[in-house]
Design a protein around this motif. Sequence first.
Motif, PDB file in Angstrom:
ATOM      1  N   LYS A 186      40.018  41.404  40.596  1.00  0.00           N
ATOM      2  CA  LYS A 186      40.289  41.165  42.019  1.00  0.00           C
ATOM      3  C   LYS A 186      40.806  42.469  42.611  1.00  0.00           C
ATOM      4  N   PHE A 187      40.008  43.049  43.519  1.00  0.00           N
ATOM      5  CA  PHE A 187      40.296  44.366  44.099  1.00  0.00           C
ATOM      6  C   PHE A 187      40.395  44.231  45.613  1.00  0.00           C
ATOM      7  N   ALA A 188      41.335  44.929  46.224  1.00  0.00           N
ATOM      8  CA  ALA A 188      41.508  44.876  47.680  1.00  0.00           C
ATOM      9  C   ALA A 188      41.378  46.250  48.297  1.00  0.00           C
ATOM     10  N   LEU A 189      40.707  46.293  49.461  1.00  0.00           N
ATOM     11  CA  LEU A 189      40.715  47.486  50.314  1.00  0.00           C
ATOM     12  C   LEU A 189      41.543  47.135  51.542  1.00  0.00           C
ATOM     13  N   ALA A 233      33.728  38.964  40.000  1.00  0.00           N
ATOM     14  CA  ALA A 233      34.676  39.918  40.577  1.00  0.00           C
ATOM     15  C   ALA A 233      34.842  39.610  42.062  1.00  0.00           C
ATOM     16  N   LEU A 234      36.040  39.862  42.592  1.00  0.00           N
ATOM     17  CA  LEU A 234      36.323  39.658  44.012  1.00  0.00           C
ATOM     18  C   LEU A 234      36.723  40.980  44.641  1.00  0.00           C
ATOM     19  N   MET A 235      36.144  41.261  45.807  1.00  0.00           N
ATOM     20  CA  MET A 235      36.513  42.442  46.585  1.00  0.00           C
ATOM     21  C   MET A 235      37.028  41.953  47.934  1.00  0.00           C
ATOM     22  N   ARG A 271      50.138  39.257  46.238  1.00  0.00           N
ATOM     23  CA  ARG A 271      50.180  38.044  45.423  1.00  0.00           C
ATOM     24  C   ARG A 271      48.902  37.811  44.636  1.00  0.00           C
ATOM     25  N   PHE A 272      47.793  38.432  45.082  1.00  0.00           N
ATOM     26  CA  PHE A 272      46.517  37.916  44.624  1.00  0.00           C
ATOM     27  C   PHE A 272      45.626  38.911  43.893  1.00  0.00           C
ATOM     28  N   THR A 273      45.852  40.205  44.016  1.00  0.00           N
ATOM     29  CA  THR A 273      44.882  41.180  43.503  1.00  0.00           C
ATOM     30  C   THR A 273      45.444  41.996  42.341  1.00  0.00           C
ATOM     31  N   HIS A 274      44.521  42.511  41.516  1.00  0.00           N
ATOM     32  CA  HIS A 274      44.901  43.375  40.392  1.00  0.00           C
ATOM     33  C   HIS A 274      45.091  44.827  40.836  1.00  0.00           C
ATOM     34  N   THR A 291      48.072  47.090  41.885  1.00  0.00           N
ATOM     35  CA  THR A 291      48.754  46.543  43.055  1.00  0.00           C
ATOM     36  C   THR A 291      50.272  46.628  42.918  1.00  0.00           C
ATOM     37  N   ALA A 292      50.797  46.215  41.783  1.00  0.00           N
ATOM     38  CA  ALA A 292      52.249  46.214  41.589  1.00  0.00           C
ATOM     39  C   ALA A 292      52.823  47.621  41.730  1.00  0.00           C
ATOM     40  N   THR A 293      52.122  48.616  41.180  1.00  0.00           N
ATOM     41  CA  THR A 293      52.611  49.999  41.233  1.00  0.00           C
ATOM     42  C   THR A 293      52.557  50.551  42.650  1.00  0.00           C
ATOM     43  N   VAL A 294      51.449  50.295  43.357  1.00  0.00           N
ATOM     44  CA  VAL A 294      51.306  50.806  44.729  1.00  0.00           C
ATOM     45  C   VAL A 294      52.367  50.198  45.641  1.00  0.00           C
ATOM     46  N   PHE A 295      52.650  48.901  45.483  1.00  0.00           N
ATOM     47  CA  PHE A 295      53.650  48.259  46.333  1.00  0.00           C
ATOM     48  C   PHE A 295      55.068  48.702  45.972  1.00  0.00           C
ATOM     49  N   ALA A 296      55.316  48.944  44.689  1.00  0.00           N
ATOM     50  CA  ALA A 296      56.661  49.335  44.264  1.00  0.00           C
ATOM     51  C   ALA A 296      56.928  50.813  44.508  1.00  0.00           C
ATOM     52  N   GLN A 297      55.905  51.658  44.302  1.00  0.00           N
ATOM     53  CA  GLN A 297      56.086  53.107  44.420  1.00  0.00           C
ATOM     54  C   GLN A 297      54.921  53.739  45.182  1.00  0.00           C
ATOM     55  N   PRO A 298      54.788  53.432  46.483  1.00  0.00           N
ATOM     56  CA  PRO A 298      53.685  54.032  47.260  1.00  0.00           C
ATOM     57  C   PRO A 298      53.823  55.546  47.328  1.00  0.00           C
TER      58      PRO A 298
END
Length: 529
Positions: free
Chosen positions: A33-36, A202-204, A215-218, A234-241
């Motif tokens: 699950k990937f988000a842009l 896969a989800l984009m 909450r939803f993407t890897h 996702t967790a890393t980008v949100f915690a340490q942008p």
Amino acid sequence: MNPALLEIDHLSVRFGASVVVDDVSFSIAAGEKFALVGESGSGKSITALSVLRLADAASTTGAIRFEGEDLVQRTELQMRAIRGSRIGMIFQEPMTALNPLFSVGNQIAEVLMLHEGLLKNAARARAVELLARTGIPEPERRVDAYPHQLSGGQRQRAMIAMALACKPQLLICDEPTTALDVTVQAQILSLLDALQAEMGMALMFITHDLNLVRRFTHRVGVMERGKLVELGDTATVFAQPQHPYTRKLLASRPERVVEPVADDAPVLLSADAVGVSFAFREGWFGKRQFQAVKQATLTLRRGETLGIVGESGSGKTTLGMALLVLQGLSSGSVSLSGQRIDNADRPHLRAMRRRMQVVFQDPFASLSPRMTIGQIVGEGLALHQPELDRAAREQRVLQMLDEVGLSERHGVAGVLQRYPHEFSGGQRQRIAIARAVVLRPEVLVLDEPTSALDVSVQQQVLRLLADLQRRYGLSYVFISHDLAVVRAMSHRVMVMQGGDVVESGEAEALFAAPRQPYTRELLAAAHLA
């Protein structure tokens, strides 16, 4: 990590001389699950559309490899075999994406007949199964429903059913939950999660909803002005942008912007036991009454914001239109400054319109495409203040546009002669606000004014509304399904369910300690409880 299903390698997309996607590279693994994410104009939707070669009149360079096959080099005939079969897509606005002339069952069946060669009856039976799998009640009946006969959540589920009909390996979801209530959003995301696990696809995601991404993407990619500026877990980008733009997006959450209402502020608007019902045909000769609003009572003081929340079908917009006397009442009364207005004659009602205005949910639909911005904003002045000559009217319009941030001083040239399509979504909403506020109304009904806006633009519009409220003493009825926005803007909140007002109270107290189970359910779905 699974092998890459989709690889985008140095993708650039141009429309004429304008570069809208600039040297973008990323990959999506099977089952990932990937988000842009990014603001409007960042290039995220064009990147997604380019995967399916749906960006009309675009010049594309780079490679888009799907299972090792470069889609940029495929012919249109080859792409037709891939679209809907191996790669599915859920578009942002299902009411626009679904054909209004065909039932949802026929539209799902068409995909199955085209790609899998099913006969008509078999395709219909499969359509019923898909509608049932996506959680639409009474699928045997709903399969014959037209898009306008379904709710927003049901239309989105029908779109998902159509996209999943041929069990694609990749599903592209373009803003799949933007205009949905928080509880329906949670249901749609849970549904996609279950279907993804079941089918291994896969989800984009293309979205500006950062809560959804968290909450939803890897993994997540952040786009700004056509460039991919950050990419990672996702967790890393949100915690340490790492990039300043990512930090700006994460910081753009609705902040409380209201000031206390004066103790001696008079009551401007009141509604007493308001009921609104609609008659609809049942069978050949029968008629049935549907009670959209039941016994709603409220007051609104000068300078106060009353937030009205609830799911689709709860009656919140119908109540807002009844307060403006744009919707007839079946019972109760509405008063402005102590004078009853729901039974007023036409001259009194017209005079009242100057004191009560509305900003609708979709500014692109509510602004006439045939009128210039000067004509749109000045139309109310011409109607309600005919004593103003053309020069005075134009001066008032320019002053109002300057106040909402649309003038030469704000880098917007020639605004009076331009048309709505020449502006971004946030700018169009500012135009809609200017059109309403130029008359100096006392009460403004705001119907989902920020639902389709990016988080940073959303905060700008909220600050503008708060500034106008302070400057002119405006009172707002703020209708929204976005509980974070309602919390930021409202002094008091009313919660509606099935036409009933189930709870009301001071905003911070209600959010901190909701009394009703339905309110707690809404807050939990919005991750505010």
